[in-house]
Design a protein around this motif. Sequence first.
Motif: not given
Lengths: 142, 142
Positions: A7, A10-11, A139-140, B110-111, B114, B117
Amino acid sequence: MDRKLLFRNFVHFMANVHQITNDMTKDAKTEDITQVQYKILEYITVSQSVTITEISDCLHVSLPNTSRELRKLIEKNLCKKVSDESDRRKYYIQLTEKGNALMEEAFRKIQLQFDERIKHLTDEELQEINKAVEVLQQKIFS
Amino acid sequence: MDRKLLFRNFVHFMANVHQITNDMTKDAKTEDITQVQYKILEYITVSQSVTITEISDCLHVSLPNTSRELRKLIEKNLCKKVSDESDRRKYYIQLTEKGNALMEEAFRKIQLQFDERIKHLTDEELQEINKAVEVLQQKIFS
DNA sequence: GTAGTTAGTTGTCAAATGATAATTGTTTTT
DNA sequence: AAAAACAATTATCATTTGACAACTAACTAC
C-alpha cells in the motif's frame, strides 16, 4: 506479501503519477479551455459516445455543472449533442471535427513528453513497462 | 516494441489511475480542508520536511497562493513553520500532531478502499503488482 | 556597503468550480 | 390517465483557485 508495504509503495506511486501527468498535460491544452472542460473532452474521447449523466457520474461533477460546461464546449464547437431516438430525454455527446483535432493535438504533445521520458530505454525495458501497465490495469484499475 | 501502442495503453492507464484515485480519496478528507490543501498536506506527508518554494514548485501552485493556503493550514493547526537556522529567509513546513493524525486517518480510509480492490487476489498476484509498481516507478516516474 | 537576488508575505481581482433549488419535457409505473 | 421517476437545463450564490503587483527581510556577489 506485506500488504502494508504494498500500500505504501502504491500510494507513493499514485502521487508520482498525478504529479507527472499534471506536468505532461499542463501545456497540452492549445485551445482556451479549462481543466474540467479538458477532463470532459478527454472522457468523451476515450469513451466515444456518452450521455451527460454518465459524464457527470464518472467525473464527479454534478449534473447541472456538467450541463453548463458542456454548453460552453458546444459553444466553442468542440462537441455536439445527439438526441437518443428511443429515449428523447437523453443526449449522446460526441466530439466535433474541431474537438477531435484538439484532442489529437493534445495527445500528440503528451506523447512528445512521454517519448522524452522513455527515449533512453531499451526495447526490453519498454516491453517490461508495457507488461507492468497491463498488470496494474487488469488487477487493480478495471 | 510499438511505441504508439505503448503510449495508447499508457494514456488509458493514466486516465484510469486518475479516476480511481479520485474515487478513493474522495471521502478520505475528514476535516474541513479543500482539495489543494489536501494535496499540500499529502505532499508534506510523503516528503517529510519541505520548504514553501518546494511545495509551490512541485504542486504547480504559485508561491503567493501556496503561502496563503499554508497560512490557512497553520491556522487550522495542521502544520507548522520551522525556521531554517542557516538561512533565515527559509521555512521548513512540518505536520503537527493533529495534521499527522488527519493524514493517517485519510490514508487508513484509502487503504480500506485499496484492500477492497485487492482482496480477491492471490499472494502471487500481489507480488506481481508490487513488481509492476516498482518497474513503472523506476523507469518512468523517477 | 551597495546592488542584485532569493524566500516568502500581503492584498486584490477575476475566473473556475461546487452546490442547490426550481423548472421542463419525457418516460415508467400503477 | 395520473403519479412518480428520470434526464437535462436554467439560474443563482458561495467558495476555491489562479494570477499578479507590491512589499519585506535575508542573503550573495562584487
